[in-house]
Scaffold this motif. Structure first.
Motif, PDB file in Angstrom:
ATOM      1  N   ALA A 192     -30.603 -11.706 -19.113  1.00 56.46           N
ATOM      2  CA  ALA A 192     -29.822 -12.045 -17.933  1.00 56.46           C
ATOM      3  C   ALA A 192     -29.237 -10.850 -17.194  1.00 56.46           C
ATOM      4  O   ALA A 192     -29.113 -10.870 -15.974  1.00 56.46           O
ATOM      5  CB  ALA A 192     -28.696 -12.994 -18.332  1.00 56.46           C
ATOM      6  N   HIS A 193     -28.820  -9.829 -17.945  1.00 54.50           N
ATOM      7  CA  HIS A 193     -28.094  -8.740 -17.312  1.00 54.50           C
ATOM      8  C   HIS A 193     -28.595  -7.391 -17.787  1.00 54.50           C
ATOM      9  O   HIS A 193     -29.256  -7.284 -18.820  1.00 54.50           O
ATOM     10  CB  HIS A 193     -26.598  -8.853 -17.631  1.00 54.50           C
ATOM     11  N   ALA A 194     -28.247  -6.348 -17.000  1.00 50.86           N
ATOM     12  CA  ALA A 194     -28.688  -4.994 -17.323  1.00 50.86           C
ATOM     13  C   ALA A 194     -27.671  -4.240 -18.176  1.00 50.86           C
ATOM     14  O   ALA A 194     -27.947  -3.132 -18.611  1.00 50.86           O
ATOM     15  CB  ALA A 194     -28.929  -4.219 -16.029  1.00 50.86           C
ATOM     16  N   ARG A 195     -26.513  -4.819 -18.384  1.00 47.27           N
ATOM     17  CA  ARG A 195     -25.503  -4.176 -19.219  1.00 47.27           C
ATOM     18  C   ARG A 195     -24.865  -5.241 -20.088  1.00 47.27           C
ATOM     19  O   ARG A 195     -25.219  -6.406 -20.023  1.00 47.27           O
ATOM     20  CB  ARG A 195     -24.408  -3.510 -18.349  1.00 47.27           C
ATOM     21  N   GLU A 253     -21.135  -6.051 -17.047  1.00 53.54           N
ATOM     22  CA  GLU A 253     -20.706  -4.797 -16.457  1.00 53.54           C
ATOM     23  C   GLU A 253     -21.701  -4.240 -15.450  1.00 53.54           C
ATOM     24  O   GLU A 253     -21.468  -3.185 -14.873  1.00 53.54           O
ATOM     25  CB  GLU A 253     -20.488  -3.758 -17.565  1.00 53.54           C
ATOM     26  N   ASP A 254     -22.824  -4.939 -15.259  1.00 49.78           N
ATOM     27  CA  ASP A 254     -23.801  -4.455 -14.283  1.00 49.78           C
ATOM     28  C   ASP A 254     -23.455  -4.900 -12.867  1.00 49.78           C
ATOM     29  O   ASP A 254     -24.274  -4.794 -11.964  1.00 49.78           O
ATOM     30  CB  ASP A 254     -25.216  -4.943 -14.647  1.00 49.78           C
ATOM     31  N   PHE A 275     -23.022  -7.884 -11.805  1.00 47.99           N
ATOM     32  CA  PHE A 275     -23.556  -9.188 -11.412  1.00 47.99           C
ATOM     33  C   PHE A 275     -22.866 -10.344 -12.115  1.00 47.99           C
ATOM     34  O   PHE A 275     -22.447 -10.247 -13.265  1.00 47.99           O
ATOM     35  CB  PHE A 275     -25.053  -9.266 -11.722  1.00 47.99           C
ATOM     36  N   HIS A 299     -23.910 -14.423 -12.706  1.00 48.68           N
ATOM     37  CA  HIS A 299     -24.992 -15.394 -12.519  1.00 48.68           C
ATOM     38  C   HIS A 299     -24.530 -16.773 -12.912  1.00 48.68           C
ATOM     39  O   HIS A 299     -23.735 -16.937 -13.835  1.00 48.68           O
ATOM     40  CB  HIS A 299     -26.207 -15.020 -13.372  1.00 48.68           C
ATOM     41  N   THR A 352     -18.269  -2.747  -8.986  1.00 47.38           N
ATOM     42  CA  THR A 352     -17.183  -3.296  -9.805  1.00 47.38           C
ATOM     43  C   THR A 352     -17.706  -3.595 -11.194  1.00 47.38           C
ATOM     44  O   THR A 352     -18.703  -4.305 -11.351  1.00 47.38           O
ATOM     45  CB  THR A 352     -16.643  -4.602  -9.189  1.00 47.38           C
ATOM     46  N   GLN A 353     -17.019  -3.053 -12.184  1.00 45.49           N
ATOM     47  CA  GLN A 353     -17.368  -3.351 -13.559  1.00 45.49           C
ATOM     48  C   GLN A 353     -16.633  -4.637 -13.911  1.00 45.49           C
ATOM     49  O   GLN A 353     -15.448  -4.616 -14.218  1.00 45.49           O
ATOM     50  CB  GLN A 353     -16.905  -2.198 -14.434  1.00 45.49           C
TER      51      GLN A 353
END
Lengths: 331, 452
Positions: free
Chosen positions: A250-253, A269-270, A272, A274, A300-301
């Motif tokens: 789902a996410h890059a971080r 923290e990427d 995004f 969802h 924004t983190q």
């Protein structure tokens, strides 16, 4: 589709913690309460439906033994059958307040005990299950407090031993009426999930291993566990058996917050956030996931995200070092 | 714990200073050295005034030690200019100690003594290298490192600022918040790798840094991802609400003008994170029954390999490498930034050969320097009217064909005739052997004015 609504200003910026936003919905009074951790203090504020801030309050972490001011790890509203309590966990102990934060009703100091010098001592992970409040610890233990219908006579009922690494998050859902249904899930830094059945004595039903990747956030809804991991994955499991249903890259971080309302909200923290639609397929009974909406909060983190109403038509987001709560609602 | 660290630091400092011979030097001997600069020559008017002053107020020479600087030695301000030895004898005489007053002589003597104090037989190289060596050896001192590695709570901002002031250290901790947790250790290793690059010639200091490396690996190498996340979250509390803008970050577009850091939604992923976009559904037997994709909004690529945590190795991660070693256009204007770190262009331990050439041309233009045939690999320098070489090439390519090339000759060097003229004028600045002794300052000044 969601659009950005008016932000609610905060007196202090949000700290870089996971699950750093708690929302208490009070539809009867047309109010929404928000709780955000700043660092050594937590900020509570209540807002009207359009996001107009009404009242604000700051709570400090209670000093214990130690040199520097203690840091708060989480703030969370616990909705119990007859009352609502606000729980604050810090590096010193557990504080419980009345829901508006006016009066502290209980204080539990942490016992550093057999923590080695290099280990950080803290409480983290708060959830209400029936008339119990469960709070996780750095040692992996989960404290279960028995809460009376009113008054400060709170008692530590049990200490659950299921984890070896610090607890990150706890999720609960009201028991479905049957006897052996799982209604509490605890997660820790190693990614291990423990599934419990609550009661006068909690029973460990199943364990779901994590392979070293921390699980900072977990949710439970209608027998489905949604867990977010440090590598950006969201996994959905069957609570009673522990079988994996869906795995989403789902996410890059690292994931920092999840909410389940019936839609699934994931924030990381990427930058995004969802939203996913979950449904049980008619045959087979497995869960289907469909991506509904993705929102990018630039530069924004993100550290906290929650739905603001039961239908999931609006949500709020906090970010590290951001002194406002961002709000989004569907059009 | 903090006090112990301070004590360790201050003991190092006093050690360094007490090594100086007791000659009445000001306490901040080392600090003084840091402020020594290479001044440009002052304007010609200053030359005349200095000469006149020397002429007018000659005091009897005080008794001095044997190692007094020679009278033919140049003034301190003019010693370091490249090509200064080649100027005319008359100019040299004017700029020498012979013409100067006692104050100038004292300046040179002081510098010689300071050199003796600070000089370390092992330290070779330029002033900058020496300063760097000093700072790094102080920083990586064993006692200080031991204190630092003891488990302790987060220092307050004030306390940490004091520690840094003591260290006189200007390291840059790049504040990227969007990295996977174990990356924090790789970033630290990148910092150490860069520091090792500065002190390659000094085996003792290199050893100190390597020891710190070992200690870092011992202390942090075994930590879990969850523990790293806690460390990172605690560090971020320290930087929370600080919106200091750093000029090099602003220039590299790493930070925007509000002070917030730019979090890119593209680029390499941390090791262990898959590219977002895939939804995999399984049945109760564990078999994959469905695979779907969704649009995630960023454009990421997977990491090629894991970064190395060994003493020497490819860290893979670019974060933490020396930002100053990248070629960047010379900036002439500093935008307002509260923490302004020196933004020198190329990293240079050796003096910039271009600057040398430029000064040579200047010396030739002023006159007196013979035009030597360029012997080095880079003869002279080329004037570039654009900010970078690339822009110049670009401009050359886009230049319209119709404009013809017109070469304008600028006769910058002086020919013999004017040179002679200048020499004659300078010859008139002769020094009288019998300086007049004047009774008071007032008479002096009047006498001087009469001479004009």
């Amino acid at each position: 589709m969601f659009r950005r609504e008016r932000s609610i200003p905060l007196r202090g910026s949000a700290a870089a913690l996971c699950n750093n936003l708690s929302v208490l919905q009070l539809p009867v009074r047309n109010l929404t309460h928000f709780g955000v951790v700043h660092g050594p203090s937590a900020q509570l504020l209540s807002a009207a439906p359009e996001g107009v801030p009404l009242a604000q309050r700051q709570l400090q972490a209670k000093e214990g033994a130690g040199v520097s001011p203690p840091l708060i790890t989480q703030v969370h509203w616990c909705v119990l059958p007859f009352r609502v309590l606000l729980v604050l966990t810090s590096h010193r102990g557990i504080q419980m307040y009345e829901s508006d934060g006016s009066v502290m009703v209980y204080w539990h100091a942490l016992d550093a005990g057999d923590a080695s010098l290099v280990q950080a001592v803290f409480a983290r992970g708060i959830a209400a299950s029936g008339h119990f409040i469960c709070v996780g610890m750095w040692s992996g233990r989960v404290l279960v407090f028995d809460i009376p219908a009113k008054g400060p006579n709170i008692v530590l009922s049990e200490e659950l031993a299921g984890h070896q690494t610090p607890v990150t998050d706890i999720a609960t859902e009201p028991a479905q009426g049957q006897d052996c249904v799982a209604d509490v899930v605890t997660a820790d830094d190693s990614g291990l999930l423990c599934v419990w059945r609550s009661g006068p004595k909690f029973k460990l039903l199943t364990r779901i291993p994590g392979f070293g990747v921390p699980c900072p956030s977990v949710q439970l809804w209608q027998g489905t566990i949604a867990a977010g991991y440090g590598n950006g994955q969201v996994r959905l499991y069957e609570a009673s058996t522990g079988t994996l249903h869906v795995q989403i890259d789902a996410h890059a971080r690292a994931i920092c917050a999840l909410d389940l309302a019936p839609e699934l909200l994931s924030a990381a923290e990427d930058t995004f956030v969802h939203i996913w639609k979950l449904s049980r397929s008619p045959e087979g009974g497995y869960i289907e996931v469909e991506h509904c909406h993705g929102e990018c909060v630039p530069d924004t983190q993100v550290c906290g995200a929650r739905f603001c109403d039961p239908s999931g038509s609006s949500f709020a987001v906090t970010g590290y070092d951001l002194a406002e709560i961002l709000r989004f609602s569907s059009m | 714990m903090l006090r112990a660290a301070w004590r360790a630091l201050s003991s190092i400092r006093t050690q360094a200073v007490t090594q100086a011979p007791v000659l009445g030097l000001p306490g901040g001997g080392c600090a003084k050295l840091l402020s020594v600069q290479r001044d440009l020559p002052s304007r010609p008017g200053g030359l005349i005034l200095r000469a006149a002053r020397g002429y007018a107020t000659q005091k009897p020479v005080q008794p001095s030690h044997e190692d007094d600087p020679l009278p033919s030695m140049l003034l301190k301000d003019y010693q370091d200019i490249p090509g200064i030895e080649k100027v005319d004898d008359v100019v040299k005489k004017i700029l020498s100690l012979e013409m100067a007053n006692q104050k100038e002589k004292l300046k040179i003597k002081k510098e010689q003594l300071m050199k003796k104090v600070v000089e370390n037989p092992k330290d070779t190289g330029s002033l900058e290298a020496r300063i760097l060596n000093d700072i790094i050896s102080t920083m990586f001192n064993r006692k200080f490192m031991e204190e630092l590695f003891k488990p302790q709570e987060l220092y307050s901002k004030k306390a940490l600022r004091t520690v840094y002031d003591r260290l006189a250290h200007a390291s840059i901790m790049r504040l990227n918040q969007a990295s996977m947790d174990k990356d924090v250790l790789l970033v630290t290793f990148n910092h150490l790798d860069a520091i090792k690059g500065f002190i390659q010639d000094s085996p003792t200091i290199l050893h100190q840094v390597d020891e710190t490396f070992q200690q870092l690996t011992e202390t942090y190498g075994g930590l879990s991802a969850g523990e790293f996340q806690l460390i990172r979250q605690t560090l971020l509390i320290f930087f929370q609400d600080l919106h200091i803008r750093v000029s090099i970050f602003l220039k590299d577009k790493v930070q925007n003008s509000s002070g917030r850091f730019v979090l890119p939604v593209s680029g390499p992923l941390p090791w262990g994170t898959k590219v977002p976009g895939l939804i995999r559904t399984f049945n109760h037997k564990g078999e994959e029954v469905r695979k779907a994709e969704f649009k995630h909004g960023g454009s990421y690529v997977a990491a090629p390999k894991e970064g190395s945590f060994e003493l020497y190795g490819d860290r893979v991660l670019k974060l933490g490498t020396n930002m100053y070693s990248v070629n960047r256009p010379v900036e002439t204007h500093m935008s307002g930034a509260s923490e302004n770190l020196a933004a020198q262009t190329q990293e240079s331990i050796a003096p910039n050969p271009l600057a040398k050439e430029e000064l040579n041309l200047l010396a030739r233009l002023i006159g007196g320097m013979e035009i030597k045939k360029p012997s080095g690999p880079e003869p002279g320098f080329r004037l570039n009217l654009f900010t970078t070489d690339e822009e110049e090439e670009q401009a050359a390519l886009t230049r319209p064909e119709e404009l013809s090339y017109e070469v304008i000759n600028i006769q910058a060097t002086q020919d013999q005739q004017t040179n002679e003229e200048l020499a004659r004028i300078m010859g008139e600045f002769e020094i009288l052997d019998q300086p007049r002794r004047s009774a008071s300052k007032g008479d002096d000044l009047l006498a001087m004015m009469d001479e004009l």
